[in-house]
Scaffold this motif. Structure first.
Motif, PDB file in Angstrom:
ATOM      1  N   ALA A  18      13.083  36.398 -55.221  1.00 37.27           N
ATOM      2  CA  ALA A  18      11.700  36.227 -54.772  1.00 37.27           C
ATOM      3  C   ALA A  18      11.671  35.884 -53.282  1.00 37.27           C
ATOM      4  O   ALA A  18      10.878  36.442 -52.515  1.00 37.27           O
ATOM      5  CB  ALA A  18      11.034  35.116 -55.579  1.00 37.27           C
ATOM      6  N   ALA A  19      12.568  34.988 -52.875  1.00 32.44           N
ATOM      7  CA  ALA A  19      12.586  34.538 -51.480  1.00 32.44           C
ATOM      8  C   ALA A  19      12.839  35.708 -50.517  1.00 32.44           C
ATOM      9  O   ALA A  19      12.242  35.785 -49.436  1.00 32.44           O
ATOM     10  CB  ALA A  19      13.651  33.457 -51.296  1.00 32.44           C
ATOM     11  N   ASN A  64      26.379  32.217 -54.326  1.00 25.36           N
ATOM     12  CA  ASN A  64      26.635  31.851 -52.942  1.00 25.36           C
ATOM     13  C   ASN A  64      26.174  32.975 -52.003  1.00 25.36           C
ATOM     14  O   ASN A  64      25.557  32.734 -50.961  1.00 25.36           O
ATOM     15  CB  ASN A  64      28.139  31.581 -52.796  1.00 25.36           C
ATOM     16  CG  ASN A  64      28.454  30.816 -51.548  1.00 25.36           C
ATOM     17  OD1 ASN A  64      27.613  30.097 -51.014  1.00 25.36           O
ATOM     18  ND2 ASN A  64      29.668  30.997 -51.054  1.00 25.36           N
ATOM     19  N   LYS A  65      26.457  34.191 -52.408  1.00 26.33           N
ATOM     20  CA  LYS A  65      26.029  35.346 -51.605  1.00 26.33           C
ATOM     21  C   LYS A  65      24.505  35.421 -51.549  1.00 26.33           C
ATOM     22  O   LYS A  65      23.923  35.689 -50.497  1.00 26.33           O
ATOM     23  CB  LYS A  65      26.566  36.660 -52.223  1.00 26.33           C
ATOM     24  CG  LYS A  65      28.040  36.928 -51.943  1.00 26.33           C
ATOM     25  CD  LYS A  65      28.453  38.261 -52.566  1.00 26.33           C
ATOM     26  CE  LYS A  65      29.947  38.470 -52.526  1.00 26.33           C
ATOM     27  NZ  LYS A  65      30.461  38.805 -51.203  1.00 26.33           N
ATOM     28  N   GLN A  69      22.263  35.163 -48.208  1.00 28.01           N
ATOM     29  CA  GLN A  69      21.358  36.279 -47.883  1.00 28.01           C
ATOM     30  C   GLN A  69      19.945  35.743 -47.603  1.00 28.01           C
ATOM     31  O   GLN A  69      19.294  36.137 -46.624  1.00 28.01           O
ATOM     32  CB  GLN A  69      21.339  37.257 -49.058  1.00 28.01           C
ATOM     33  CG  GLN A  69      20.559  38.544 -48.803  1.00 28.01           C
ATOM     34  CD  GLN A  69      20.534  39.431 -50.050  1.00 28.01           C
ATOM     35  OE1 GLN A  69      20.903  39.003 -51.150  1.00 28.01           O
ATOM     36  NE2 GLN A  69      20.089  40.662 -49.868  1.00 28.01           N
ATOM     37  N   CYS A  70      19.485  34.812 -48.444  1.00 28.43           N
ATOM     38  CA  CYS A  70      18.146  34.219 -48.254  1.00 28.43           C
ATOM     39  C   CYS A  70      18.077  33.487 -46.915  1.00 28.43           C
ATOM     40  O   CYS A  70      17.106  33.610 -46.164  1.00 28.43           O
ATOM     41  CB  CYS A  70      17.844  33.204 -49.359  1.00 28.43           C
ATOM     42  SG  CYS A  70      17.540  33.940 -50.937  1.00 28.43           S
ATOM     43  N   GLY A  74      15.932  33.858 -43.255  1.00 28.23           N
ATOM     44  CA  GLY A  74      15.033  32.813 -42.757  1.00 28.23           C
ATOM     45  C   GLY A  74      14.484  31.864 -43.799  1.00 28.23           C
ATOM     46  O   GLY A  74      13.681  30.984 -43.463  1.00 28.23           O
ATOM     47  N   ALA A  75      14.873  32.000 -45.055  1.00 28.43           N
ATOM     48  CA  ALA A  75      14.392  31.040 -46.060  1.00 28.43           C
ATOM     49  C   ALA A  75      15.132  29.720 -45.876  1.00 28.43           C
ATOM     50  O   ALA A  75      16.294  29.705 -45.465  1.00 28.43           O
ATOM     51  CB  ALA A  75      14.632  31.581 -47.463  1.00 28.43           C
ATOM     52  N   GLU A  76      14.426  28.628 -46.191  1.00 20.01           N
ATOM     53  CA  GLU A  76      15.051  27.302 -46.075  1.00 20.01           C
ATOM     54  C   GLU A  76      15.352  26.785 -47.481  1.00 20.01           C
ATOM     55  O   GLU A  76      14.498  26.880 -48.371  1.00 20.01           O
ATOM     56  CB  GLU A  76      14.063  26.356 -45.369  1.00 20.01           C
ATOM     57  CG  GLU A  76      14.656  25.026 -45.017  1.00 20.01           C
ATOM     58  CD  GLU A  76      13.626  24.071 -44.398  1.00 20.01           C
ATOM     59  OE1 GLU A  76      13.943  22.880 -44.301  1.00 20.01           O
ATOM     60  OE2 GLU A  76      12.519  24.530 -44.042  1.00 20.01           O
TER      61      GLU A  76
END
Ligand code: NAP
Length: 309
Positions: A18-19, A64-65, A69-70, A74-76
């Motif tokens: 989703a992220a 972990n990948k 990737q998220c 730019g996802a926090e």
């Protein structure tokens, strides 16, 4: 108060998928890692049915990948757990442990599920003293020992196969003669000389010497005959329970099974609150399906925020 566009509660395949969509749509996205960071997949030894990987990939490595990737996009990711969610005008207010509030336009509940236990004599006493619900985490401690796996699904079979890497003998104990696991995995287990099937057998007691597990008591449901097996480790693999308690307390409607009720757009009964992954899936419970439902929810979240923002 932390401000974001999208808050995703969870850090498993549904949450991460989703992220990817919400950050790429230009929305500030925060994921809450929760108590079981990475979800159930991090406890899975080998994943062979997630498209895109030619060879089996370790579940921890796959998650972990996904996290990297998220984050690259730019996802926090915050290592925090949500305790309540409520609607406040156009915004959703989510309280996290410690009392801090995260304000967002939309929330995605991707809280997953955790291990189910048997609820029998000796279970609470011997948890972590020879009794475990995670063969991937604890299997190594049983090098050269005799252990049992309880369950008849894919998890039980895959765990049994994994345990043969360390253990001298693995009993696979299941309450009936039929299995839920897929045929390929069943055949692998049947062909493994270290695995002995004990079926049908209902586990009635975990036996121990007050310090650690020493055996298991079983009853044949047909003949009612009781027998005990001497062993040093027991792994319970009898399915999972959706992690939805705090959401129910926040007013989210659940099915009798405890799964969140969603419509075809992954919307819950609370406007702005969506759900994806195993917390709303009583049927498929596959990483790839969770990822798909996360992507679907994200597309609906993007549409929703574009309308309300
Ligand atoms: P599952 O498929 O729901 O199987 C749970 C097993 O535990 C069933 O055999 C069930 O028996 C038994 N059981 C349930 N409650 C019990 C109780 N109180 N006492 C004794 N036995 C009990 O759960 P799972 O194996 O964790 O798998 C969950 C989902 O993840 C499934 O969709 C599975 O295919 C998937 N999965 C996939 C992979 C993979 O593809 N690599 C790996 C792991 C899991 P009954 O059959 O008699 O009900």
């Amino acid at each position: 108060m932390i401000e974001t566009d999208v808050l995703i509660i969870g850090s498993g395949p549904a949450a991460c998928s989703a992220a990817l969509y919400t950050v790429r749509a230009g929305f500030k996205t925060v994921l809450l890692g929760g108590k079981n960071f990475g979800g159930q997949l991090v406890q899975t030894n080998e994943v062979e049915n997630y498209a895109g990987f030619i060879d089996p990939i370790n579940g921890f490595e796959l998650m972990n990948k996904m996290h990297k990737q998220c984050q690259r996009l730019g996802a926090e990711i915050l290592q925090k757990t949500a305790v309540s969610v409520k609607k406040d005008g156009k915004k959703m207010l989510t309280e996290i442990e410690g009392g801090e509030i995260i304000s967002s336009y939309a929330v995605l509940a991707a809280t997953g599920a955790t291990a189910r236990w048997l609820g029998i004599d000796g279970e609470n006493k011997y948890k972590n003293h020879g009794l475990s619900a995670c063969a991937t985490c604890d299997g190594f401690f049983y090098k050269g020992k005799t252990v049992a796996i309880i369950g008849g699904g894919n998890t039980a079979f895959e765990d049994a196969l994994f345990l043969t890497n360390f253990c001298q003998k693995v009993y696979l104990i299941h309450r009936r003669a039929g299995f839920r696991a897929d045929e390929t995995t069943i055949k692998k287990a049947q062909n493994n000389p270290k695995i002995e099937f004990v079926i049908p057998a209902v586990t009635t007691k975990i036996l121990g010497d007050d310090k650690a597990v020493t055996g298991i008591e079983l009853q044949n449901p047909e003949t009612k005959e009781i027998k005990t097996l001497q062993l040093q480790g027991i792994f319970v693999a009898i399915g999972s329970i959706p992690q939805t308690k705090f959401l129910a307390e926040s007013g989210v409607k659940l099915a009798e099974s405890g799964h969140i009720i969603v419509d075809e757009k992954q919307r819950t009964n609370i406007e702005g609150l969506f759900a994806a992954g195993d917390c709303q899936d009583a049927i498929y419970r596959q990483a790839i399906v969770a990822a798909g439902s996360g992507a679907k929810a994200a597309i609906e979240i993007i549409n929703y925020i574009n309308q309300v923002k």
